[in-house]
Design a protein around this motif. Structure first.
Motif, short mmCIF file in Angstrom:
data_model
loop_
_atom_site.label_atom_id
_atom_site.label_comp_id
_atom_site.label_asym_id
_atom_site.label_seq_id
_atom_site.Cartn_x
_atom_site.Cartn_y
_atom_site.Cartn_z
N THR A 124 -10.08 1.40 -3.59
CA THR A 124 -9.42 2.14 -2.51
C THR A 124 -9.34 3.61 -2.89
N GLY A 125 -8.94 4.43 -1.97
CA GLY A 125 -8.74 5.84 -2.27
C GLY A 125 -9.38 6.77 -1.28
N THR A 177 -1.26 11.25 -2.26
CA THR A 177 -0.88 10.45 -1.11
C THR A 177 -0.16 9.21 -1.60
N ASP A 186 -1.50 6.40 -1.95
CA ASP A 186 -2.44 5.64 -2.77
C ASP A 186 -2.38 6.16 -4.20
N THR A 225 -4.90 8.74 -5.96
CA THR A 225 -4.89 10.17 -5.65
C THR A 225 -4.04 10.95 -6.65
#
Length: 60
Positions: free
Chosen positions: A21-22, A31, A33, A36
């Motif tokens: 993810t990212g 963020t 996530d 980040t």
């Protein structure tokens, strides 16, 4: 992956990381996530390890 393999074969230091993810193009903006907030430190560490950046003051 082909780029990283080619660089490695040419003797260029490579550290390739793939994340589940990212997203893309979030730059340095943190963020929700976690990646980040984590990847900038990982890049800094790699650049210090290969001599592109000097060690940070807190590491000395």
């Amino acid at each position: 992956m082909a780029y990283a393999l080619t660089l490695n074969e040419a003797g260029v230091p490579v550290d390739m990381r793939l994340y589940a993810t990212g997203g893309h193009a979030f730059g340095m903006r943190p963020t929700a996530d976690p990646i980040t907030r984590e990847w900038p430190g990982e890049v800094r560490q790699w650049m210090e390890n290969i001599g592109v950046l000097g060690r940070s003051r807190s590491d000395n």
